[in-house]
Every structure is written in structure tokens, then in C-alpha cells.
Enzyme design. Structure first.
Site, PDB file in Angstrom:
ATOM      1  N   CYS A 208       0.804  -1.225   0.000  1.00 40.62           N
ATOM      2  CA  CYS A 208       0.000   0.000   0.000  1.00 40.62           C
ATOM      3  C   CYS A 208       0.837   1.275   0.000  1.00 40.62           C
ATOM      4  O   CYS A 208       0.318   2.362   0.257  1.00 40.62           O
ATOM      5  CB  CYS A 208      -0.929   0.002   1.212  1.00 40.62           C
ATOM      6  SG  CYS A 208      -2.089  -1.379   1.238  1.00 40.62           S
ATOM      7  N   CYS A 233      -6.053   5.151   7.764  1.00 43.18           N
ATOM      8  CA  CYS A 233      -6.216   3.712   7.989  1.00 43.18           C
ATOM      9  C   CYS A 233      -7.140   3.391   9.148  1.00 43.18           C
ATOM     10  O   CYS A 233      -7.497   2.235   9.354  1.00 43.18           O
ATOM     11  CB  CYS A 233      -4.852   3.065   8.232  1.00 43.18           C
ATOM     12  SG  CYS A 233      -3.986   3.727   9.670  1.00 43.18           S
TER      13      CYS A 233
END
Length: 246
Positions: A208, A233
Site C-alpha cells: 500500500c 487507515c
């Protein structure tokens, strides 16, 4: 140890003119080992580790979220930090059953399929381990900076973390710039993640995170396939703060 909202509001005003070192001195004196730095071993975190150790090595508590998908360079700097400062680093892993069920149902690289999938992966690999890490603490320290992202622009140096039982959340370098972080690292010869030399201003899990191009936003390398508005996140999600914004 718990503080009222009024006390924290006053501390936030007082700390605005304090240095990061002064804030960390206050935190280690007030909480001792019951306050910990949540470290992903990016530039901000290693600078804070250096400050904490210089204040009190014995009271320095560092923990990390071992997602199982980190870069080798991140593991390297963890070992460099251990060797340099002689401190332990507590790693919190995701629940094995949760990871297995998630991958069985949605695939190994589920994060690329949808924002929902990516947030689920972050929740299982990062948010749930963080909850366990903070369950026994009275406060935690982060490397959040206001200029990192629009979602962090109103970060205070001290806050009540209502998402984790009302413990204290300290952001001692909230008012620092990236230049200030790197100036500190270079002046104090602090070990740092070598991905920063490869164009990674912000480092998360390997699938990511990518390097950014010159002129790109520093957070452009995080979840680069998503709209910028989604780029958190969940580690710093606070439902009370979100409700106030609405």
C-alpha cells in the site's frame, strides 16, 4: 490516570508554546512506562525515540504494529534502533484467525478491490492490534504532524482519545515541518528507514506504499489508487471528534 476535558483543553493551549522535548519530559514524568510511542519507524517516530531515550531510557516504551506486510527496510531500521539505543520494541500482531478468514473470503490483495476491503485489512492488521496495545496504557504518543494531510490539519498536541477509553494522546511534533524532522535526524545521527532515500516520505505496508514523484503530495504514495479523501487507515479515527466536526 484520567484528565477532564477542561484540563486537556488548557494543557493543549499551554503545550502549543512548548517544545517537543518539554512535552515528552512531561509525559514520561506524569505517566512513566504507562505511556508508549506507537511507531511505524518513519522519520517522525525515530526522531521522537531519540528524544525519549535522551530524557529517560528506562521510561521509554516503544511498540509497533506488525501487520505481516511491512517492507524489509522497516525491519532493518527496527533492528538499527534496538542496537543504537539498547531498548526493546514490543510488536503487536494481528489475530491469526481474523487474517485467515479475511484472506479466504476476499483474497491476498483484497485492498486493491475497494476502499471497503482496504479499510477492513487496515482494521484487522492495524486497528485491532492497536486496541490491544493501548488497553493497558494511560496515554500514547504519535508522530502526527499537521502538515502531513488535510485530515490532520487540526491535530492538537494533547487530546483525549475517546476511541480508547479516554486515555491521553500526545502529538509532540504536531507543529513540526518535514524539514524540522530531517534537521533533527541529521544533527543527532538518528537511524532512519532507508526507504526515505528512495522517495518514500510516508511509509506503511509494502503493498500500500510507493515512492512519490517530485512535486507530488507526500501522502500521494499511500493507497495511491484511492481518492485522497479516504487516505487514513483508522488508527487515528475518533468518533467524538468526527461528531463535533459535523
Amino acid at each position: 490516570m484520567r484528565f477532564t476535558a477542561a484540563q486537556v483543553e488548557q494543557l493543549a493551549k499551554d503545550f502549543e508554546s512548548k517544545t517537543a522535548q518539554q512535552m515528552l519530559e512531561w509525559a514520561l514524568e506524569k505517566f512513566g512506562p504507562k505511556v508508549g510511542l506507537a511507531s511505524s519507524f518513519g522519520a517522525e517516530d525515530v526522531a521522537i525515540i531519540d528524544m525519549m531515550v535522551k530524557i529517560s531510557k528506562e521510561k521509554t516504551h516503544v511498540f509497533t504494529l506488525e501487520t505481516g506486510r511491512l517492507n524489509q527496510e522497516t525491519y532493518d531500521v527496527m533492528d538499527d534502533i534496538r542496537a543504537r539505543y539498547g531498548i526493546g520494541i514490543t510488536a503487536y500482531f494481528p489475530d491469526q484467525k481474523e487474517v485467515e478468514e479475511m484472506i479466504r473470503a476476499r483474497g491476498m490483495n483484497l485492498m486493491y478491490a475497494s476502499v471497503e476491503n482496504r479499510k477492513l485489512c487496515c482494521e484487522i492488521r492495524k486497528v485491532h492490534p492497536l486496541n490491544r496495545a493501548l488497553a493497558s496504557l494511560d496515554g500514547w504518543i504519535t508522530g502526527l504532524r499537521r502538515d502531513q494531510a488535510a485530515t490532520r490539519a487540526d491535530t492538537k498536541k494533547i487530546e483525549i482519545d475517546s476511541a480508547h477509553g479516554g486515555i491521553i494522546k500526545l502529538n509532540p511534533i504536531a507543529d513540526w515541518t518535514s524539514e524540522m524532522v530531517w534537521d533533527y535526524i541529521k544533527k543527532n545521527n538518528v537511524p532512519y528507514n532507508k526507504l526515505h532515500d528512495m522517495g518514500y516520505p510516508s511509509i506503511g505496508c509494502e503493498p500500500c506504499t510507493r515512492a512519490v514523484e517530485p512535486g507530488e503530495d507526500p501522502r500521494a504514495g499511500r493507497w495511491w489508487w484511492e481518492n485522497a479523501a479516504h487516505k487514513e487507515c483508522g488508527l487515528h479515527f475518533d468518533p467524538v471528534k468526527m461528531k463535533k466536526k459535523k
